[in-house]
Motif scaffolding. Structure first.
Motif, mmCIF file in Angstrom:
data_model
loop_
_atom_site.group_PDB
_atom_site.id
_atom_site.type_symbol
_atom_site.label_atom_id
_atom_site.label_comp_id
_atom_site.label_asym_id
_atom_site.label_seq_id
_atom_site.Cartn_x
_atom_site.Cartn_y
_atom_site.Cartn_z
ATOM 1 N N PRO A 238 16.748 62.783 32.255
ATOM 2 C CA PRO A 238 17.811 62.993 31.278
ATOM 3 C C PRO A 238 17.248 62.577 29.824
ATOM 4 O O PRO A 238 16.347 61.695 29.686
ATOM 5 N N LEU A 239 17.567 63.291 29.003
ATOM 6 C CA LEU A 239 17.329 63.084 27.483
ATOM 7 C C LEU A 239 18.076 62.458 26.530
ATOM 8 O O LEU A 239 18.034 62.157 25.360
ATOM 9 N N ASP A 240 19.118 61.920 26.959
ATOM 10 C CA ASP A 240 20.293 61.410 26.072
ATOM 11 C C ASP A 240 19.846 60.379 25.189
ATOM 12 O O ASP A 240 20.228 60.191 24.088
ATOM 13 N N ASP A 241 19.221 59.197 25.716
ATOM 14 C CA ASP A 241 18.611 58.104 24.971
ATOM 15 C C ASP A 241 17.483 58.504 23.869
ATOM 16 O O ASP A 241 17.814 58.185 22.854
ATOM 17 N N LEU A 242 16.918 59.505 24.250
ATOM 18 C CA LEU A 242 15.862 60.223 23.213
ATOM 19 C C LEU A 242 16.425 61.051 22.065
ATOM 20 O O LEU A 242 16.236 60.896 21.043
ATOM 21 N N VAL A 243 17.744 61.882 22.527
ATOM 22 C CA VAL A 243 18.523 62.517 21.456
ATOM 23 C C VAL A 243 19.097 61.333 20.594
ATOM 24 O O VAL A 243 19.093 61.727 19.316
ATOM 25 N N GLU A 244 19.677 60.234 21.179
ATOM 26 C CA GLU A 244 20.408 59.401 20.179
ATOM 27 C C GLU A 244 19.312 58.728 19.399
ATOM 28 O O GLU A 244 19.618 58.481 18.121
ATOM 29 N N LYS A 245 18.000 58.404 19.806
ATOM 30 C CA LYS A 245 17.125 57.924 18.731
ATOM 31 C C LYS A 245 16.474 58.752 18.060
ATOM 32 O O LYS A 245 16.056 58.477 16.873
ATOM 33 N N TYR A 246 16.325 60.233 18.385
ATOM 34 C CA TYR A 246 15.605 61.028 17.581
ATOM 35 C C TYR A 246 16.030 62.435 17.129
ATOM 36 O O TYR A 246 15.639 63.002 16.297
ATOM 37 N N GLY A 247 17.300 62.614 17.989
ATOM 38 C CA GLY A 247 17.885 64.237 17.743
ATOM 39 C C GLY A 247 18.860 64.257 16.681
ATOM 40 O O GLY A 247 19.650 65.032 16.989
ATOM 41 N N GLN A 248 18.913 63.609 15.675
ATOM 42 C CA GLN A 248 19.763 63.766 14.736
ATOM 43 C C GLN A 248 20.164 64.938 13.921
ATOM 44 O O GLN A 248 21.023 65.432 13.667
ATOM 45 N N ASP A 249 18.849 65.855 14.252
ATOM 46 C CA ASP A 249 18.660 67.279 13.419
ATOM 47 C C ASP A 249 19.279 68.262 14.523
ATOM 48 O O ASP A 249 19.190 69.522 14.042
#
Length: 403
Positions: free
Chosen positions: A98-109
């Motif tokens: 799952p990528l949710d933690d990484l999206v929260e950290k880096y995926g603002q765009d």
């Protein structure tokens, strides 16, 4: 479905060491990716490589290699390029994270619908949409007074006129390579006829009028194709077009830019992008997305670096520099003439590819069984019945059908 809706919805090797100025950070974690090899993936992985310590395997056989490579511990690749369908076996095997933690950290765009969610978890990041649609030589058709084909009947009529005029021996190209490609051709035709693949309990439901109609259309096309059509994949058809050997094909939108590549194409400016030919119900094609996943079997440090590198590969600079290579899911993308075929197919009601565990098995059975009909070894009903039987056997083994 309009193009703006699509945009908001959801083995070569290259290597680089040392960060380039275009990357926003210097990656010091060794990373590898495995994906398809078409032009969009070349652009994305080139951008990833700018961060350093990254190598990409661009391989059209990636779908066969990914499951085992990601099941290894540690995984042989940290980043995978996937689509609607190729995501499924990795999900089923539990080999992507799952990528949710990484999206929260880096995926603002990221756009909200780039986030491909399964059971509420973000499992992939989509970067582009894709579809097979009609490409045709507008100069050839115009010279013979042929209007733009709207149906496969029109395509076949046009092919007959082109061949009769002696312009080309084989006016039609098609991705009919035995296996996945041929299976996909049936999927397109069958959905275009309004068919459904399954009944209750995941039982197969293709041996019907729509299935026979799909087979008959595929067979009719082969009369105007190179006799080696059972080895013809996307690259084969692309090169046929570029070399001026064919006039029409239902080819992936991701191959459109190659028609105007002056370094390798003899038909620059002569190929028009149009909607996929209509079936009885909807355009005979499917809408896809392509994007990235991360392997489960790697460290958190590797996952963090892999996600950041992957985002660099999909950033606005890459999209702007490669605008016409794909229908990108990015605010930086500007739809042009090369996206017209995918847009028209979607607006005409083309269905999304129905990715699922049962569909993966069905697609394999189709790819393995359809050639017998095209070569005359079996009739239509026998071909479809045998494909259904092969599907049932495999689906029972996978626990998708009760014994």
């Amino acid at each position: 479905m309009k193009l703006k809706t699509i945009l908001m919805a959801g083995a070569m090797s290259i290597a680089a060491s040392g960060a380039w100025a275009a990357c926003s950070f210097e990656n010091d974690v060794p990373l590898k990716s495995l994906s398809a090899g078409f032009e969009a993936w070349k652009a994305v992985t080139d951008a990833m490589a700018e961060c350093g310590n990254f190598s990409a395997s661009l391989d059209q056989e990636f779908r066969e290699k990914q499951p085992e490579a990601f099941a290894a511990d540690p995984a042989l690749y940290q980043i995978g390029g996937v689509s609607n369908a190729t995501l499924v076996p990795l999900l089923n095997a539990g080999t992507i994270r799952p990528l949710d933690d990484l999206v929260e950290k880096y995926g603002q765009d990221l756009l909200p619908n780039q986030l491909i969610k399964v059971d509420g978890k973000t499992m992939a990041i989509a970067m582009m949409v894709n579809a097979q649609h009609l490409m045709y030589r507008d100069d050839v058709l115009a010279e013979l007074g042929i209007e733009e084909p709207k149906t496969y009947g029109d395509v076949l009529d046009a092919a007959a006129k082109i061949k009769e005029a002696g312009v080309m021996d084989y006016p039609i190209g098609g991705t009919f390579k035995t296996g996945w490609n041929l299976g996909q051709e049936f999927v397109n035709m069958y959905l275009g006829e309004g068919g459904s693949f399954f009944g209750d309990g995941n039982m197969p439901a293709i041996n019907n009028e729509q299935g026979v109609a799909a087979l008959e259309t595929l067979k009719a096309m082969t009369e105007y194709m190179d006799p080696e059509y059972l080895v013809s994949d996307s690259t084969y058809v692309q090169q046929q077009f570029q070399q001026g050997k064919i006039a029409m094909a239902n080819l992936w939108a991701s191959r459109a830019a190659a028609m105007n590549d002056e370094a390798e194409s003899q038909v620059v400016g002569k190929v028009t992008m149009a909607a996929a030919p209509m079936g009885s119900a909807v355009p005979a094609t499917t809408i896809w997305w392509d994007g990235i996943v991360l392997a489960s079997n790697m460290s958190d440090e590797e996952a963090d670096a892999a996600f950041r590198v992957a985002l660099e590969g999909m950033d606005s600079d890459m999209v702007s520099a490669n605008n016409d290579v794909a229908v990108w899911l990015s605010p930086a993308y500007s739809a042009g003439d090369l996206a017209a075929g995918a847009a028209a197919s979607a607006e005409g009601g083309a269905k999304a590819y129905p990715a699922s565990g049962p569909m993966g098995i069905m697609h394999t059975a189709l790819g393995n069984g359809l050639a017998d009909y095209l070569t005359g070894a079996k009739d239509a009903q026998t071909t479809l019945a045998d494909i259904e039987a092969d599907y049932v056997t495999a689906a029972k083994e996978a626990g998708l059908i009760s014994n």
